[in-house]
Design a protein around this motif. Structure first.
Motif, PDB file in Angstrom:
ATOM      1  N   UNK A   1      50.290  83.850  69.819  1.00  0.00           N
ATOM      2  CA  UNK A   1      51.032  82.939  70.688  1.00  0.00           C
ATOM      3  C   UNK A   1      50.112  82.083  71.560  1.00  0.00           C
ATOM      4  N   UNK A   2      48.822  82.463  71.627  1.00  0.00           N
ATOM      5  CA  UNK A   2      47.825  81.652  72.322  1.00  0.00           C
ATOM      6  C   UNK A   2      47.068  80.752  71.342  1.00  0.00           C
ATOM      7  N   UNK A   3      47.660  80.525  70.170  1.00  0.00           N
ATOM      8  CA  UNK A   3      47.117  79.637  69.133  1.00  0.00           C
ATOM      9  C   UNK A   3      45.866  80.185  68.468  1.00  0.00           C
ATOM     10  N   UNK A   4      45.701  81.500  68.480  1.00  0.00           N
ATOM     11  CA  UNK A   4      44.577  82.118  67.806  1.00  0.00           C
ATOM     12  C   UNK A   4      44.983  82.765  66.495  1.00  0.00           C
ATOM     13  N   UNK A   5      44.020  83.421  65.872  1.00  0.00           N
ATOM     14  CA  UNK A   5      44.242  84.114  64.611  1.00  0.00           C
ATOM     15  C   UNK A   5      43.676  85.524  64.719  1.00  0.00           C
TER      16      UNK A   5
END
Length: 280
Positions: free
Chosen positions: A232-236
């Protein structure tokens, strides 16, 4: 609210935050007096304390009241195979980083996620000593103490080779792997140990760490809340081979993992996979 009902995840995360904060505050209070602890006889023989068990009991009571009939998977509760038939279940680590707690370190957490059909949809991670509450809801982003968070950004994919992509990257993980990675890619900045794996991954979500690594055999309860935070923090966050993590399987453990922004994640995963093959 029954586990079979339609759930308002945005409302649930606020209720969950209250429960997790209560649990964390109680745990912190208990650290101010002598703590009874021992080593588990099963698994990896890791330490457990009276605080772990007390927090587990409180969470099971409070979360059971939030979603009656919801499944349950916790590090400190005997596993019940009935969870495998549950569409929803709570995945709980009452104290993630027990070694740190017992050593008087600040980097331990209370970690809770609601998993639906194999993936986390609501998450709360609380670090009582530093008073940090991380929350996430699938599709709605992640926050730290109410402020939206995001992973840091490496160079655009294909814009740089590995040394340039990772130059100055702050990387946390198992010491031996960090040493091998730093020897392979000059310019990395190995970070101090974070006793809570969930918090290590949350530091990626908030941008305080650029890359986090996890060894094989991490459990669902170590990962579920932090997994949602990172995404949700645009990471993987995936296995080194790029597989998404699926929760509530018969054996709730996982292969080695990498968390980062998408560009660095690809590069680090390739390097770690190469190092792993070379070590065999």
């Amino acid at each position: 609210m029954r586990a079979s009902d339609t759930i308002d995840h945005a409302a649930l995360v606020l209720q969950l935050a209250d429960v997790v904060r209560e649990a964390g505050a109680g745990a912190l209070q208990r650290t101010r007096r002598p703590i009874r602890s021992w080593f588990k006889t099963e698994g990896d023989g890791s330490p457990v304390s009276e605080i772990d068990l007390a927090v587990d009991r409180l969470l099971k009571e409070r979360l059971g009241a939030l979603l009656p009939g919801c499944g349950w998977l916790s590090e400190e509760t005997e596993d019940d195979p009935a969870r495998l038939a549950c569409e929803r279940l709570w995945v709980v680590d009452p104290i993630d980083g027990t070694r740190g707690l017992l050593a008087g370190k600040p980097d331990w957490t209370v970690s809770v996620a609601l998993v639906e059909r194999g993936r986390p949809v609501v998450a709360a991670l609380f670090a009582p000593v530093s008073d940090e509450m991380f929350l996430a809801v699938a599709g709605r982003g992640a926050t730290r103490n109410g402020t939206p968070i995001s992973v840091t950004r490496g160079p655009a994919s294909g814009a740089a080779d590995a040394p340039e992509m990772l130059a100055g990257a702050r990387v946390a993980g198992p010491q031996r792997l960090l040493e091998r990675l730093a020897a392979t890619v000059p310019g990395l900045l190995p970070q101090p140990k974070v006793h809570s794996l969930a918090l290590r991954l949350a530091r990626v979500a908030e941008g305080r760490i650029d890359v986090a690594l996890a060894s094989r055999h991490a459990h669902d309860w170590d990962l579920a809340a932090a997994d949602l935070l990172v995404h949700e923090a645009s990471g993987t966050l995936t296995t080194v081979s790029g597989e998404a993590i699926r929760y509530n399987r018969p054996v709730p453990t996982h292969e080695a993992l990498v968390a980062a922004d998408p560009a660095r994640h690809r590069v680090v995963s390739e390097i770690v996979a190469t190092l792993t093959r070379a070590a065999r």
